[in-house]
Design an enzyme around this catalytic site. Structure first.
Site, PDB file in Angstrom:
ATOM      1  N   CYS A 220      -8.461  22.849 -16.882  1.00 54.68           N
ATOM      2  CA  CYS A 220      -7.617  24.305 -16.144  1.00 54.68           C
ATOM      3  C   CYS A 220      -6.924  25.292 -17.589  1.00 54.68           C
ATOM      4  O   CYS A 220      -6.535  24.384 -18.345  1.00 54.68           O
ATOM      5  CB  CYS A 220      -8.009  24.131 -14.567  1.00 54.68           C
ATOM      6  SG  CYS A 220      -6.026  24.925 -14.424  1.00 54.68           S
TER       7      CYS A 220
ATOM      8  N   CYS B 214      -1.000  22.546 -11.300  1.00 53.04           N
ATOM      9  CA  CYS B 214      -0.986  22.930 -12.625  1.00 53.04           C
ATOM     10  C   CYS B 214      -0.315  22.757 -13.424  1.00 53.04           C
ATOM     11  O   CYS B 214       0.294  21.828 -14.504  1.00 53.04           O
ATOM     12  CB  CYS B 214      -2.090  24.004 -13.705  1.00 53.04           C
ATOM     13  SG  CYS B 214      -2.774  24.473 -12.546  1.00 53.04           S
TER      14      CYS B 214
ATOM     15  N   ASP C  98      -8.504  17.297 -13.538  1.00 57.69           N
ATOM     16  CA  ASP C  98      -8.145  17.640 -15.190  1.00 57.69           C
ATOM     17  C   ASP C  98      -6.779  16.090 -15.518  1.00 57.69           C
ATOM     18  O   ASP C  98      -6.163  15.662 -15.031  1.00 57.69           O
ATOM     19  CB  ASP C  98      -7.342  18.784 -14.359  1.00 57.69           C
ATOM     20  CG  ASP C  98      -7.775  20.240 -14.773  1.00 57.69           C
ATOM     21  OD1 ASP C  98      -9.127  19.494 -14.780  1.00 57.69           O
ATOM     22  OD2 ASP C  98      -7.557  20.994 -14.231  1.00 57.69           O
TER      23      ASP C  98
ATOM     24  N   CYS D 221      -9.049  17.741  -8.803  1.00 63.32           N
ATOM     25  CA  CYS D 221      -9.756  18.471  -9.862  1.00 63.32           C
ATOM     26  C   CYS D 221      -9.826  18.436 -11.326  1.00 63.32           C
ATOM     27  O   CYS D 221     -11.284  18.392 -12.129  1.00 63.32           O
ATOM     28  CB  CYS D 221      -8.392  20.275 -10.288  1.00 63.32           C
ATOM     29  SG  CYS D 221      -7.337  19.472 -11.617  1.00 63.32           S
TER      30      CYS D 221
HETATM   31 FE1  FES Z   1      -6.423  21.390 -12.118  1.00 61.96          FE
HETATM   32 FE2  FES Z   1      -5.187  23.002 -12.726  1.00 61.96          FE
HETATM   33  S1  FES Z   1      -6.914  22.857 -11.646  1.00 61.96           S
HETATM   34  S2  FES Z   1      -4.751  20.915 -13.573  1.00 61.96           S
END
Ligand code: FES
Length: 138
Positions: free
Chosen positions: A59, A103, A36, A34
């Site tokens: 996110c 996450c 992140d 993702c």
């Molecule tokens: Fe990547 Fe939440 S979508 S940490």
């Protein structure tokens, strides 16, 4: 997707955002899928985590889980922080949708990563204590 009140609260009003300039341990972890990224700063006195702050580029669930993770470890011992699981973070937030569980893994790993850094700075091999830090895969 349904988020609990607690998730929404920690997302819109995250606790402990920022950095600790003279942190005793800093950990950064990302999720390649993702994209992140979470950065965790810890202040440690003896065996107690006296302060924890984070910066999350990610996110809403990543923000909420890092906020909750810092709340759960502040004032606790390193041993307690090492026992912090992503499930405990999820439970403290009254649940997360299944696609957002990863996450919370990021939050768990960010804490471990910062503790790893703390031990490395003390000249102690962190692996036997903290274990290997794994980037969450999904
Ligand atoms: Fe990547 Fe939440 S979508 S940490």
């Amino acid at each position: 997707m349904q988020y609990s009140e607690k998730v929404l609260d920690h997302f819109s009003n995250p606790r402990n955002v920022g950095e600790i300039e003279d942190a005793d341990g800093v950990g950064e972890i990302g999720n390649a899928k993702c994209g992140d990224i979470m950065k965790m700063y810890l202040k440690i006195d003896g065996s107690i985590i006296t302060d924890a702050k984070f910066k999350t580029f990610g996110c809403g669930a990543a923000v909420a889980t890092s906020s909750m993770a810092t709340e759960l470890i502040k004032g606790k011992s390193i041993d307690d922080a090492l026992k912090l699981t992503n499930q405990a973070v999820v439970e403290a937030l009254d649940g997360l949708p299944p696609v957002k569980i990863h996450c919370s893994v990021l939050a768990e790993q960010a804490v471990r990563c910062a503790l790893s850094d703390y031990y490395t700075r003390q000249g102690i091999d962190p692996v036997p204590i903290v274990g290997e830090i794994k980037e969450p895969e999904e």
